[in-house]
Design a protein around this motif. Structure first.
Motif: not given
Length: 344
Positions: A168-171, A314-318
């Motif tokens: 997630k951090l890389l996203n 990426m499309n759900s990244l918060e």
């Protein structure tokens, strides 16, 4: 006396081949260049003879006129092959800054003597690993400069004491880095890995995601398992978005690498790898106990990637961006990525 027709044809063929070779030698600049490839291939793979990563870096000096600056050569003139890597002495930030005078605030660099042909962003998921970070920065800055790249280094730092979430951090890092530049390549880099050969080019494959760390000393310089995609990988922004980035739901170590490998396949791509002779990496301070437990064992996954990859990425990244600070050797991005949900 005339030669028989068969012998005459053979002679003419021999003469034609000989002339072609002779012309090739002249075209390439003499016979030494013909054999230099054999010598170079031996030298760049001989890890018994290593070189300092700062060797000849001072040859790259500021061009007198940036407007007439040429493009960088296709191959760097200061490549040496195997590098001397040691973690015995911890370098200070002041020392690293002094040895890298052309690195600008935020860890940004462009060659002072030529126009870079390639732009790469180095993304490091990070939390409370200052010792590892100093070693990485000491080696990775000159390593990238040797390749005549235009680059920036980003640290994506997870706030709090919750379970670490590398993927997630890389996203987050990809999203933030793409605000700065239209990068040719995104290098996703573990903080505890240092490359051993400057011919290991930090550029992307044109068609497929590339696994760079194909031979780590931790794994005795072989892949721990076939689908392994951890350590260091290189993807174009197009590759990254095509596979919907990395999963956001892997908390703790392990698991996400298999998910990522599956995503690549489901997105109609495949993994290409740097040759294990070039993709060699030193791992900092790994323990023998960890090596015994993890060397050949792939982590179990409770996720069904085939069902989740299009909705988890990426499309759900918060996340909540807490700060973005330019340090002398890197850009620090501190974020709150939430908490570990139950049964994740």
């Amino acid at each position: 006396m005339t030669l028989p027709r068969v012998e005459n044809s053979c002679f003419l063929l021999f003469l034609f081949v000989f002339q072609a070779i002779f012309i090739l030698i002249l075209y390439r600049g003499g016979p030494s260049n013909v054999f230099r490839g054999f010598l170079d291939s031996h030298q760049i793979l001989d890890y018994s003879k290593t070189h300092d990563v700062y060797t000849n870096l001072s040859l790259f000096t500021q061009a007198p006129n940036e407007e007439t600056m040429p493009y960088c050569s296709a191959q760097s003139p200061i490549f040496v092959g195997p590098l001397t890597i040691t973690f015995r002495v911890l370098p200070s930030e002041r020392m690293i800054v002094k040895k890298n005078p052309f690195v600008q605030a935020g860890g940004c660099y462009r060659p002072p003597h030529c126009l870079a042909r390639y732009k790469s962003a180095i993304l490091v998921a990070y939390r409370n690993q200052e010792k590892y970070l100093h070693h990485l920065l000491y080696y990775i800055h000159p390593f990238l400069q040797r390749q005549q790249l235009s680059y920036s280094i980003y640290l994506i730092q997870q706030v709090g004491n919750g379970t670490f979430n590398r993927a997630k951090l890389l996203n987050v890092g990809v999203r933030e880095a793409l605000k700065d530049e239209d990068w040719d390549c995104l290098l996703l880099h573990d903080v505890d890995l240092v490359p051993e050969n400057d011919y290991n080019l930090y550029v992307c494959d044109e068609y497929y995601p590339k696994h760079m760390a194909s031979a780590m000393d931790k794994f005795k310089y072989i892949l721990p398992y076939k689908s392994f995609f951890g350590g260091v990988s290189a993807l174009t922004p197009e590759h990254y978005m095509k596979m919907n980035g990395f999963p956001n739901t892997y908390w703790g170590s392990g698991g996400e690498n298999d998910d990522i490998a599956t995503r690549i396949q489901l997105a109609g791509m495949k993994i290409v790898r740097t040759s294990p002779h070039l993709g060699r990496y030193k791992v900092m301070d790994y323990s023998e106990e960890m090596e015994t437990q993890e060397l050949w064992r792939r982590p179990a996954s409770r996720h069904n990637t085939r069902k989740t990859w299009k909705d988890d990425g990426m499309n759900s990244l918060e996340f909540k961006l807490l700060s973005r600070t330019k340090h002398p050797l890197y850009t620090n991005i501190t974020v709150d990525i939430g908490y570990v949900p139950p049964f994740s």
